[in-house]
Design a protein around this motif. Sequence first.
Motif, PDB file in Angstrom:
ATOM      1  N   GLU A 138      29.074  33.298  42.166  1.00 41.89           N
ATOM      2  CA  GLU A 138      29.059  34.889  42.282  1.00 41.89           C
ATOM      3  C   GLU A 138      29.414  35.391  43.509  1.00 41.89           C
ATOM      4  OE1 GLU A 138      26.710  38.027  39.882  1.00 41.89           O
ATOM      5  OE2 GLU A 138      27.511  36.684  38.204  1.00 41.89           O
TER       6      GLU A 138
ATOM      7  N   ALA B 131      33.038  34.478  44.970  1.00 42.91           N
ATOM      8  CA  ALA B 131      33.473  35.364  44.741  1.00 42.91           C
ATOM      9  C   ALA B 131      33.658  36.655  45.543  1.00 42.91           C
ATOM     10  CB  ALA B 131      33.460  35.733  43.264  1.00 42.91           C
ATOM     11  N   LEU B 132      32.171  37.210  45.469  1.00 42.34           N
ATOM     12  CA  LEU B 132      32.139  38.904  45.948  1.00 42.34           C
ATOM     13  C   LEU B 132      33.147  38.624  47.959  1.00 42.34           C
ATOM     14  CD1 LEU B 132      31.047  41.555  46.866  1.00 42.34           C
ATOM     15  CD2 LEU B 132      28.899  40.564  46.821  1.00 42.34           C
TER      16      LEU B 132
ATOM     17  N   THR C 120      34.770  36.463  48.827  1.00 44.26           N
ATOM     18  CA  THR C 120      35.748  35.961  48.820  1.00 44.26           C
ATOM     19  C   THR C 120      37.165  36.850  48.857  1.00 44.26           C
ATOM     20  OG1 THR C 120      36.034  33.598  48.410  1.00 44.26           O
ATOM     21  CG2 THR C 120      38.210  34.326  47.895  1.00 44.26           C
ATOM     22  N   ARG C 121      36.918  37.808  48.152  1.00 50.08           N
ATOM     23  CA  ARG C 121      36.951  39.543  47.533  1.00 50.08           C
ATOM     24  C   ARG C 121      37.020  39.901  48.776  1.00 50.08           C
ATOM     25  NH1 ARG C 121      34.901  39.477  43.243  1.00 50.08           N
ATOM     26  NH2 ARG C 121      33.224  41.055  43.634  1.00 50.08           N
ATOM     27  N   THR C 122      35.793  39.912  49.328  1.00 48.24           N
ATOM     28  CA  THR C 122      35.556  41.551  50.553  1.00 48.24           C
ATOM     29  C   THR C 122      36.341  40.601  51.760  1.00 48.24           C
ATOM     30  OG1 THR C 122      33.177  41.722  49.763  1.00 48.24           O
ATOM     31  CG2 THR C 122      34.121  41.779  51.894  1.00 48.24           C
TER      32      THR C 122
ATOM     33  N   SER D 123      39.111  39.118  52.241  1.00 45.30           N
ATOM     34  CA  SER D 123      40.761  39.171  52.205  1.00 45.30           C
ATOM     35  C   SER D 123      41.180  40.646  51.818  1.00 45.30           C
ATOM     36  CB  SER D 123      41.348  38.209  51.189  1.00 45.30           C
ATOM     37  OG  SER D 123      40.709  37.490  49.597  1.00 45.30           O
ATOM     38  N   ALA D 124      40.513  41.529  51.164  1.00 43.92           N
ATOM     39  CA  ALA D 124      40.601  42.686  50.640  1.00 43.92           C
ATOM     40  C   ALA D 124      41.094  43.897  52.202  1.00 43.92           C
ATOM     41  CB  ALA D 124      39.440  44.042  50.690  1.00 43.92           C
ATOM     42  N   LYS D 125      41.315  43.354  53.731  1.00 43.47           N
ATOM     43  CA  LYS D 125      41.695  44.477  54.372  1.00 43.47           C
ATOM     44  C   LYS D 125      41.283  43.332  55.333  1.00 43.47           C
ATOM     45  CE  LYS D 125      38.637  46.809  57.445  1.00 43.47           C
ATOM     46  NZ  LYS D 125      37.715  47.921  58.017  1.00 43.47           N
TER      47      LYS D 125
ATOM     48  N   ALA E 144      28.332  43.589  51.491  1.00 45.25           N
ATOM     49  CA  ALA E 144      29.657  43.827  50.201  1.00 45.25           C
ATOM     50  C   ALA E 144      27.414  43.033  49.385  1.00 45.25           C
ATOM     51  CB  ALA E 144      30.450  43.017  50.668  1.00 45.25           C
TER      52      ALA E 144
ATOM     53  N   GLN F  49      25.425  44.665  46.384  1.00 47.66           N
ATOM     54  CA  GLN F  49      25.260  43.767  45.166  1.00 47.66           C
ATOM     55  C   GLN F  49      24.454  43.177  44.103  1.00 47.66           C
ATOM     56  OE1 GLN F  49      28.204  43.859  43.443  1.00 47.66           O
ATOM     57  NE2 GLN F  49      27.103  43.094  41.573  1.00 47.66           N
TER      58      GLN F  49
END
Length: 124
Positions: A58, A61-62, A64-66, A68-70, A85, A89
């Motif tokens: 998890e 995954a967090l 990776t999202r963070t 590439s988010a900006k 992040a 979390q």
Amino acid sequence: MSATGQIFIEALDLYAYHGHFAEEGRLGQRFSMDLVLDCDLRASSVSDDLADTVDYGEVVALVTRTFSAKRFKLLEAAARALADAILAQYPPVTRVSVTLRKPSPPIPGRMESVGIKLDFQREA
């Protein structure tokens, strides 16, 4: 008995569009990162239950999202966003160390990589 310790994720490679130079934002590049999460591992060492620890799948995954988010101009800002992040979390995590590397930096010279390492601690 104490079982506090660290969860680590090493050499996570992600492709993103971070960097100071316009070409970095346009073309993107590979980044490599290491994460070390300080947390209390006593419960999971006894229970052998994933629910009693921080699931590193998890976390990946967090992150990776963070990541590439900006678009970040500096590795330092990206590292802070990752640590923020993770700490938001996962309350059991008390400290996060983030090492970020650019394996192919757009600068003259021969080198394996350039990068930064920052440590972040949960505010009391």
